[in-house]
Motif scaffolding. Structure first.
Motif, PDB file in Angstrom:
ATOM      1  N   UNK A 172       0.825  -1.210   0.000  1.00 18.15           N
ATOM      2  CA  UNK A 172       0.000   0.000   0.000  1.00 18.15           C
ATOM      3  C   UNK A 172       0.861   1.262   0.000  1.00 18.15           C
ATOM      4  N   UNK A 173       1.950   1.200   0.753  1.00 15.89           N
ATOM      5  CA  UNK A 173       2.870   2.340   0.784  1.00 15.89           C
ATOM      6  C   UNK A 173       3.532   2.532  -0.577  1.00 15.89           C
ATOM      7  N   UNK A 174       3.915   1.416  -1.200  1.00 12.32           N
ATOM      8  CA  UNK A 174       4.538   1.495  -2.531  1.00 12.32           C
ATOM      9  C   UNK A 174       3.580   2.117  -3.540  1.00 12.32           C
ATOM     10  N   UNK A 175       2.334   1.680  -3.510  1.00 18.53           N
ATOM     11  CA  UNK A 175       1.332   2.239  -4.437  1.00 18.53           C
ATOM     12  C   UNK A 175       1.131   3.734  -4.185  1.00 18.53           C
ATOM     13  N   UNK A 176       1.142   4.108  -2.921  1.00 23.10           N
ATOM     14  CA  UNK A 176       0.973   5.523  -2.592  1.00 23.10           C
ATOM     15  C   UNK A 176       2.063   6.383  -3.212  1.00 23.10           C
ATOM     16  N   UNK A 177       3.308   5.918  -3.132  1.00 25.61           N
ATOM     17  CA  UNK A 177       4.420   6.652  -3.740  1.00 25.61           C
ATOM     18  C   UNK A 177       4.277   6.699  -5.268  1.00 25.61           C
ATOM     19  N   UNK A 178       3.872   5.577  -5.859  1.00 21.29           N
ATOM     20  CA  UNK A 178       3.746   5.514  -7.322  1.00 21.29           C
ATOM     21  C   UNK A 178       2.627   6.426  -7.829  1.00 21.29           C
ATOM     22  N   UNK A 179       1.516   6.453  -7.122  1.00 20.02           N
ATOM     23  CA  UNK A 179       0.404   7.317  -7.540  1.00 20.02           C
ATOM     24  C   UNK A 179       0.762   8.791  -7.348  1.00 20.02           C
ATOM     25  N   UNK A 180       1.514   9.081  -6.280  1.00 21.94           N
ATOM     26  CA  UNK A 180       1.973  10.463  -6.075  1.00 21.94           C
ATOM     27  C   UNK A 180       2.920  10.877  -7.197  1.00 21.94           C
ATOM     28  N   UNK A 181       3.799   9.964  -7.594  1.00 24.64           N
ATOM     29  CA  UNK A 181       4.720  10.242  -8.707  1.00 24.64           C
ATOM     30  C   UNK A 181       3.944  10.483  -9.993  1.00 24.64           C
ATOM     31  N   UNK A 182       2.905   9.692 -10.207  1.00 20.60           N
ATOM     32  CA  UNK A 182       2.090   9.844 -11.418  1.00 20.60           C
ATOM     33  C   UNK A 182       1.400  11.199 -11.454  1.00 20.60           C
ATOM     34  N   UNK A 183       0.915  11.647 -10.313  1.00 19.71           N
ATOM     35  CA  UNK A 183       0.273  12.964 -10.248  1.00 19.71           C
ATOM     36  C   UNK A 183       1.261  14.088 -10.533  1.00 19.71           C
ATOM     37  N   UNK A 184       2.483  13.939 -10.035  1.00 23.04           N
ATOM     38  CA  UNK A 184       3.507  14.953 -10.295  1.00 23.04           C
ATOM     39  C   UNK A 184       3.833  15.058 -11.785  1.00 23.04           C
ATOM     40  N   UNK A 185       3.806  13.931 -12.476  1.00 22.84           N
ATOM     41  CA  UNK A 185       4.162  13.917 -13.900  1.00 22.84           C
ATOM     42  C   UNK A 185       3.105  14.556 -14.789  1.00 22.84           C
ATOM     43  N   UNK A 186       1.896  14.686 -14.291  1.00 22.11           N
ATOM     44  CA  UNK A 186       0.817  15.244 -15.120  1.00 22.11           C
ATOM     45  C   UNK A 186       1.151  16.650 -15.607  1.00 22.11           C
ATOM     46  N   UNK A 187       1.856  17.398 -14.802  1.00 21.13           N
ATOM     47  CA  UNK A 187       2.203  18.764 -15.200  1.00 21.13           C
ATOM     48  C   UNK A 187       3.528  18.861 -15.926  1.00 21.13           C
TER      49      UNK A 187
END
Length: 407
Positions: A172-187
């Motif tokens: 769950x922690x790993x997914x949290x980091x990956x989804x946060x990274x994905x959100x950062x890449x949107x911009x």
């Protein structure tokens, strides 16, 4: 920010993670760019060759450039970073540690926050995958990345934290980091980093037993690797796809994917060992035990070519776990126990409770097979496994039942 002409044809695609396109542009404009700024041309060449997986040429380019640009601190920081990453992927921890600390020193002397942050991320990558007790490094890395304010470095930090979390089975922690990274890449889109996010999600899905999602994310990682030209992402995606196909019992397809990486002549030690481990797991699951044994025997041959100081928690524990499973499948319980003793000792050295628990499950399996049910029961009753993968959970339930312990 887009680069000024005439460097834009190289640096713009590079900033977007399209390394193959950037390298092609550099090669086509090499002569005029050399005349404009030789140091800039040379570090770009070394960096792009490395990112595209041509480590031998990258090392040669970086080493030659170091002798030429002795007074250019920015250039020296970039070149030593490339040499550190090449050495790390080749399994040479002494050289990689030396070069990444040189990169830090040059970046600090140059007063370049971006390059200092990048060097700190390099330190984190090297230490987190090879040494126990690496967490004290993290606070310095966080400060450096925050100081640089560079979005792609924030993504890189999240990706490294995700990998560390997945290694410890904190899915769950790993997914949290990956989804946060994905959100950062949107911009600030980047094909290479996007591929690494897909790669991380495929690992998490495989560990959670969600094979269909893992296959989908693996295919997306492969597509990103092909578009970016980043060979490590491409090969990693194929390995993860093979694991997903194995979970789906599509053995022929899984074997094809794993074999393609196994025969790829990669100089990356972790990729080489991951391919061997993946292919062996496919063959064990398919009941082709003699072939699996032949493949695992390649591990010793491959490792003979590694630097003597090579260390990897992943390789030490994962390969041994697979070898133990093979020996148990062949009915060689005594040999499996010897391997288990070595593997458990390593898990204590690495302070890895997750792997210790997985290995003890294999020991319990051996006890049950040899009808040592009381010992199996005593061992299972002491295990407190958290963040279990689907396969480990199923194995534990089956062992409990076989040991007549009840649930």
């Amino acid at each position: 920010m887009p680069s000024s002409l005439p460097w834009a044809r190289v640096e713009d695609p590079m900033s977007e993670g399209r390394f193959r396109d950037a390298l092609s542009a550099l090669v086509s404009d090499s002569a005029p760019l050399r005349r404009l700024d030789l140091a800039r041309h040379n570090w770009l060449e070394a960096e792009l060759l490395y990112q595209c997986g041509d480590s031998r040429r990258a090392m040669k380019a970086a080493t030659s450039a170091l002798r030429v640009h002795t007074g250019n601190l920015d250039c020296l920081a970039r070149l030593t970073y490339v040499l550190a990453m090449i050495a790390f992927e080749a399994g040479d921890l002494i050289v990689s540690s030396r070069e990444i600390h040189r990169s830090q020193t040059f970046a600090e002397a140059a007063g370049n926050k971006y390059l200092l942050s990048r060097a700190q991320l390099g330190v984190l990558r090297i230490y987190s995958q090879s040494r126990p007790g690496w967490l004290p490094v993290l606070s310095a890395v966080r400060r450096a990345v925050a100081s640089s304010g560079e979005i792609h470095q924030l993504v890189e930090l999240r990706l490294q934290l995700a990998q560390a979390s997945a290694s410890g089975q904190s899915l769950n922690e790993a997914r949290g980091h990956l989804l946060a990274a994905n959100n950062l890449l949107k911009g600030s889109p980047n094909v290479w980093l996007q591929g690494r996010i897909h790669l991380g999600l495929s690992v998490a899905d495989n560990l959670a037993g969600d094979a269909r999602s893992a296959a989908e994310q693996s295919n997306l990682a492969i597509a990103s690797g092909e578009e970016s030209g980043h060979r490590r992402t491409l090969l990693g995606g194929r390995i993860n796809l093979a694991h997903a196909l194995l979970l789906l019992s599509r053995f022929d397809e899984a074997r094809s994917e794993a074999s393609s990486v196994f025969s790829s002549d990669s100089v990356d030690v972790d990729i080489s060992l991951a391919a061997i481990d993946c292919l062996a797991n496919v063959l064990i699951a398919a009941g082709q035990l003699s072939e699996a044994e032949e493949i695992l025997n390649q591990t010793a041959i491959v490792r003979e070519g590694f630097p003597s100081n090579y260390e990897s928690r992943w390789a030490d524990l994962t390969i041994r776990h697979t070898k133990i499973r093979l020996l148990q499948s062949l009915g060689r319980w005594g040999a499996a126990d010897v391997e288990l003793d070595c593997a458990l000792e390593l898990s204590h050295v690495y302070k890895d409770d997750f792997w210790s628990s997985r290995l003890k499950l294999l020991r319990a399996r051996g006890y049950v097979a040899m009808e040592r049910r009381r010992e199996a029961g005593d061992l299972l009753s002491t295990l407190e496994i958290t963040h279990e993968t689907l396969n480990d959970l199923g194995q534990r339930i089956a062992l409990v039942a076989a040991a007549d312990l009840g649930t």
